[in-house]
Design an enzyme around this catalytic site. Structure first.
Site, PDB file in Angstrom:
ATOM      1  N   HIS A   1       0.812  -1.231   0.000  1.00  0.00           N
ATOM      2  CA  HIS A   1       0.000   0.000   0.000  1.00  0.00           C
ATOM      3  C   HIS A   1       0.839   1.272   0.000  1.00  0.00           C
ATOM      4  CE1 HIS A   1      -3.754  -2.123   0.396  1.00  0.00           C
ATOM      5  NE2 HIS A   1      -3.373  -2.716   1.504  1.00  0.00           N
TER       6      HIS A   1
ATOM      7  N   ASP B   1      -2.913 -10.349  -2.804  1.00  0.00           N
ATOM      8  CA  ASP B   1      -3.490  -9.965  -1.508  1.00  0.00           C
ATOM      9  C   ASP B   1      -4.969  -9.610  -1.715  1.00  0.00           C
ATOM     10  OD1 ASP B   1      -2.400  -8.709   1.379  1.00  0.00           O
ATOM     11  OD2 ASP B   1      -4.151  -7.653   0.593  1.00  0.00           O
TER      12      ASP B   1
HETATM   13  C1  OKP Z   1      -3.098  -4.339   4.476  1.00  0.00           C
HETATM   14  B1  OKP Z   1      -2.806  -5.462   3.516  1.00  0.00           B
HETATM   15  C2  OKP Z   1     -10.270  -1.455   8.551  1.00  0.00           C
HETATM   16  C3  OKP Z   1      -9.116  -0.563   8.254  1.00  0.00           C
HETATM   17  C4  OKP Z   1      -8.410  -1.138   7.127  1.00  0.00           C
HETATM   18  C5  OKP Z   1      -6.181  -1.159   6.307  1.00  0.00           C
HETATM   19  C6  OKP Z   1      -6.114  -2.546   5.820  1.00  0.00           C
HETATM   20  C7  OKP Z   1      -4.744  -2.759   5.303  1.00  0.00           C
HETATM   21  C8  OKP Z   1      -4.532  -4.115   4.759  1.00  0.00           C
HETATM   22  N1  OKP Z   1     -11.183  -0.770   9.374  1.00  0.00           N
HETATM   23  N2  OKP Z   1      -7.047  -0.943   7.363  1.00  0.00           N
HETATM   24  O1  OKP Z   1      -3.264  -5.257   2.212  1.00  0.00           O
HETATM   25  O2  OKP Z   1      -3.280  -6.747   3.968  1.00  0.00           O
HETATM   26 ZN    ZN Z   2      -4.512  -7.146   2.417  1.00  0.00          ZN
END
Ligand code: OKP
Ligand code: ZN
Length: 335
Positions: free
Chosen positions: A154, A190
């Protein structure tokens, strides 16, 4: 398969994140790594490749910010983890950014990525772990696994977000090109769209970014990962987004995987990097696909059938008890 890990990655341990309007325990825990380590067998330690490969992806000012952010937070008299609360969305122009709060806002795109005392150390060794596993592949190994955490897909050239601080897959891709590989494909499986990786290579014709993920109309990161994002300039056609509906199981997943793999084949890369998240798992607490543990072997076998030198970089996966088995299944299918 050779697996790489560095336990300095455990140093990143934020306490809480903002979730649906409340602070809840941080989901990207150090225990995730323990679950994986218990399931995959022996690992090799990361070697230190220094900061130059990080600078090939991330801006100098972003790295300086990330390196000192938690110290700066403490110096401002704050307790706990550093997190932004104001973002320059409406009008963004170069400013001095004197306050740590201003820097946190300018260098992030969400509130789910707190910076703790050990964040830099962990993220640095996560990137070194990816580079070390890449080294094995460049030396002739057919595949290698980098157990990276925090994840990376990200975060972009100059911003963090989504539990990500340094983009491990992008750093490995640039390092492979610096080592003489000409074309690199990144396949992101992912649950969430890898918006940072996409952004870093959006105008590049030598790096393919192909991603299968939850439809961002409904799921994080919302603003990126839509089908009409295809790259720009020399990168036009070198970005492929395949969003799937919530509830997708293996039968729904495989046709998208075949489309992505056909694109990878047509791109004829010298190296394949897989951003692997096990948050597509049916039991994942923050995600909504229905992939089962045994399915990961089937997905990985199809990826392996391309016959490309392959680096697997760990991204998400939050069902900690099942995480090790899910990763082991994927690695077994790849072998
Ligand atoms: C990271 B990876 C949920 C908040 C979401 C971000 C998720 C990040 C995922 N309330 N927070 O792609 O697994
Ligand atoms: Zn993820």
């Amino acid at each position: 398969m050779r697996c790489f890990w560095d336990d300095r990655q455990l140093a990143h341990a934020p306490s809480v994140e903002l979730h649906n309007g409340a602070f809840v325990p941080f989901a990207e825990t150090a225990s995730r790594a323990g679950s994986i380590l218990a399931a995959i067998g022996p690992t090799e330690a990361a070697a230190d490749h220094g900061e130059a490969p990080l600078r090939a992806v991330h801006s100098e000012d972003y790295l300086a910010f990330l390196w000192s952010a938690h110290k700066d937070w403490r110096a401002a008299g704050r307790a706990g983890d550093a997190s932004g609360y104001a973002w320059p969305v409406v009008r963004r122009r170069p400013l001095a950014l004197d306050r740590i709060d201003a820097r946190l806002g300018a260098y992030s795109f969400d509130a789910s990525s707190p910076i703790a005392a050990g964040t830099w150390e962990a993220a640095y060794w996560g990137a070194q772990t990816a580079l070390s596993a890449l080294g094995a592949v460049l030396a002739g190994e057919r595949a290698a696994f980098a157990l990276c955490r925090p994840p990376g897909h990200h975060c972009g050239r100059d911003y963090l977000g989504g539990y990500c601080y340094l983009n491990n897959a992008a750093i490995a891709a640039e390092a492979a090109i610096a080592a003489g590989r000409q074309r690199v494909a990144i396949l992101d499986v992912d649950y969430h769209h890898g918006n940072g990786t996409q952004d870093i290579f959006y105008d590049r014709g030598d790096v393919l970014f192909a991603s299968i993920h939850a439809d961002p109309l409904l799921d994080y990161p919302f603003f990126w990962g839509h089908e009409d994002e295809i790259g720009e300039g020399e990168g036009e056609g070198a970005t492929l987004n395949l969003p799937l509906p919530r509830g997708s199981d293996l039968a729904a997943y495989l046709p998208a995987l075949d489309v992505a793999l056909e694109r990878v084949t047509a791109f004829a890369p010298d190296l394949l990097i897989v951003s692997y998240g096990a948050d597509t798992f049916a039991g994942d607490p923050i995600s909504h696909f229905r992939i089962e543990t045994g399915d990961y072997a089937a997905i990985a076998r199809r990826i392996a059938s391309l016959g490309k030198p392959t680096l697997v970089v760990m991204e998400g996966g939050y069902a900690v008890d099942a995480l090790g088995a899910n990763v082991a299944s994927f690695l077994e299918g790849l072998s």
